[in-house]
Enzyme design. Structure first.
Site, PDB file in Angstrom:
ATOM      1  N   HIS A  77       0.873  -1.183   0.000  1.00  0.00           N
ATOM      2  CA  HIS A  77       0.000   0.000   0.000  1.00  0.00           C
ATOM      3  C   HIS A  77       0.906   1.228   0.000  1.00  0.00           C
ATOM      4  O   HIS A  77       2.029   1.170   0.509  1.00  0.00           O
ATOM      5  CB  HIS A  77      -0.835   0.081   1.279  1.00  0.00           C
ATOM      6  CG  HIS A  77      -1.850  -1.006   1.449  1.00  0.00           C
ATOM      7  ND1 HIS A  77      -1.631  -2.130   2.180  1.00  0.00           N
ATOM      8  CD2 HIS A  77      -3.129  -1.100   0.997  1.00  0.00           C
ATOM      9  CE1 HIS A  77      -2.707  -2.894   2.178  1.00  0.00           C
ATOM     10  NE2 HIS A  77      -3.641  -2.300   1.463  1.00  0.00           N
ATOM     11  N   ASP A  80       1.902   1.922   3.565  1.00  0.00           N
ATOM     12  CA  ASP A  80       2.732   0.918   4.261  1.00  0.00           C
ATOM     13  C   ASP A  80       4.169   1.424   4.324  1.00  0.00           C
ATOM     14  O   ASP A  80       4.931   1.027   5.203  1.00  0.00           O
ATOM     15  CB  ASP A  80       2.772  -0.417   3.498  1.00  0.00           C
ATOM     16  CG  ASP A  80       1.457  -1.170   3.532  1.00  0.00           C
ATOM     17  OD1 ASP A  80       0.634  -0.890   4.415  1.00  0.00           O
ATOM     18  OD2 ASP A  80       1.268  -2.051   2.659  1.00  0.00           O
TER      19      ASP A  80
END
Ligand code: 3MF
Ligand code: MG
Ligand code: MG
Length: 412
Positions: A77, A80
């Site tokens: 992501h 992340d």
């Protein structure tokens, strides 16, 4: 058995792991299009009712460990790896450059990028909320992820609209929300076309991922089939750029036969990416590693994908259990998940070429011979004995799963 002191615990895990035998080499594992998510390895074990059990780890460690295991692809992501406040700033460029170096040093490629549109409070009313500034922000986020994807050499972008829904009915107009959601996907595709042209790269494959419940109580696109209808609804400006990333457990969660859901995606030409894991029907998203709950069903899923030439990624979207340590995440959890997948994939090849299954299948298709095409009794009678082959095929699949077709016998 005597207590095992802390300094002898990792050696014990390693000895028993190798006693299990049958692991594949990193070089063999690299031959499969298997990807490891940043968020799966970095998951600390936290949940609504659970405190974390593992320390935070960053992308350098995850990519390095994936490289050692032989997981050749990495997925992430945006948030992340990049703090929300740094998205779209020069700080993002610095982080992306560091990710690039990490990937290169460890022989790992970025295959997929995805946008976190569910965690930050800005998405409390979904990424397609009523307030226009939220929707503009969602567009910025997916467009920015597309740019990161091209920078890192990804070929896929994934969208999981798990917060596209509501807790209480009647407050939103579902049709309007879906139109607004389509606007964000359209913005991502249009940016993709521009960036791809400027960089001389192919456009990304944009894959929608459905989950029937969680985190929103009611979800507007809860299944892969709902997403197929959405893609074909006329709301997307580039439906040819948008396909599916089904997740095995997400289909099981609503009671589907995952293999049938995948078959429908295959028929629509939209099975582009696949999140692999395991779990239980009609329960929450337990994200157990592939093959630990439903190995027979998994074998059958892989038979379907192998026999239809699926060549997309298998993304290990599961959560190492809270009882596994960080050492265990990389010494036990990921290598064993990869090895079960490869074992099941190879077994699927054995199923496809198994002479018993082949002859049984051919016989079923041959039927019992010509009879009056309008005579139901005669048609049934003509091939009724052949139909026992269905159960024999299921028995043969079980035998292949447990290795009985290789001479393992239980009757002695
Ligand atoms: C949630 C998921 C997600 C998606 C991810 C991809 C956190 O159940 O499966 O993982 O796979 O957001 O975009
Ligand atoms: Mg999941
Ligand atoms: Mg997933």
């Amino acid at each position: 058995m005597k207590p095992v002191p802390v300094d002898q615990q990792q050696p014990l895990i390693e000895r028993l792991t190798s006693a299990c035998g049958g692991s594949y080499s990193p070089a063999t594992r690299r031959k499969y299009f298997i990807s490891g998510p940043q968020w799966a390895a970095a998951y600390q074990g936290q949940a609504l009712f659970h405190a974390p059990t593992r320390e935070a780890i960053g992308f350098e460690r995850v990519i390095e460990e994936y490289g050692k295991i032989g997981i050749a692809h990495w997925t992430t992501h945006d948030t992340d790896v990049i703090p929300t406040g740094a998205l779209g700033t020069p700080r993002q460029d610095e982080i992306v450059a560091r990710i690039h170096a990490s990937l290169k040093n460890n022989g790992v490629a970025c295959s997929m990028v995805t946008t976190e549109t569910f965690f930050h409070p800005v998405f409390a009313a979904s990424p397609a909320a009523e307030a226009p500034e939220v929707r503009e922000y969602s567009k910025f986020r997916v467009q920015n992820t597309v740019r990161i994807g091209h920078e890192l050499g990804a070929r896929f972008a994934v969208y999981w609209p798990g917060s596209l829904g509501y807790q209480v009915q009647g407050a939103i107009d579902e049709t309007q929300t879906l139109r607004w959601y389509a606007d964000a996907l359209n913005a991502a595709c249009e940016t993709d076309i521009e960036v791809a042209r400027a960089k001389g790269r192919p456009t990304l494959k944009h894959c929608m991922e459905a989950k029937p419940f969680e985190p929103a109580a009611e979800i507007l696109l809860p299944t892969s089939d709902a997403m197929l209808a959405f893609i074909a609804s006329g709301l997307l400006t580039h439906p040819e750029m948008v396909g599916l990333n089904p997740e095995y457990l997400h289909e099981l969660m609503w009671g589907a036969a995952p293999r049938a859901a995948l078959a429908r995606a295959l028929l629509a030409g939209k099975l582009w990416h696949f999140d692999i894991n395991d779990g239980y029907r009609l329960k929450h998203d337990v994200d157990i590693a592939v093959g630990l709950v439903n190995p027979l069903d998994w074998l059958n899923v892989l038979v379907l994908l192998r026999s239809h030439g699926y060549n997309g990624p298998f993304n290990l979207d599961y959560k190492p259990p809270r009882t596994t340590s960080t050492h265990g995440v990389f010494a036990v959890s990921f290598p064993t998940a990869v090895d079960r997948f490869i074992t099941l994939w190879e077994m699927a090849g054995e199923v496809i070429s198994d002479p018993v299954i082949q002859e049984a299948t051919d016989a079923l298709k041959a039927g019992g011979g010509a009879v009056d095409a309008h005579d139901a009794e005669a048609i049934f009678a003509a091939n009724k004995e052949l139909l026992s082959l269905h159960e024999l095929i299921a028995h043969r699949l079980f035998q292949i799963l447990i290795g009985a077709h290789r001479g393992r016998a239980y009757s002695l």
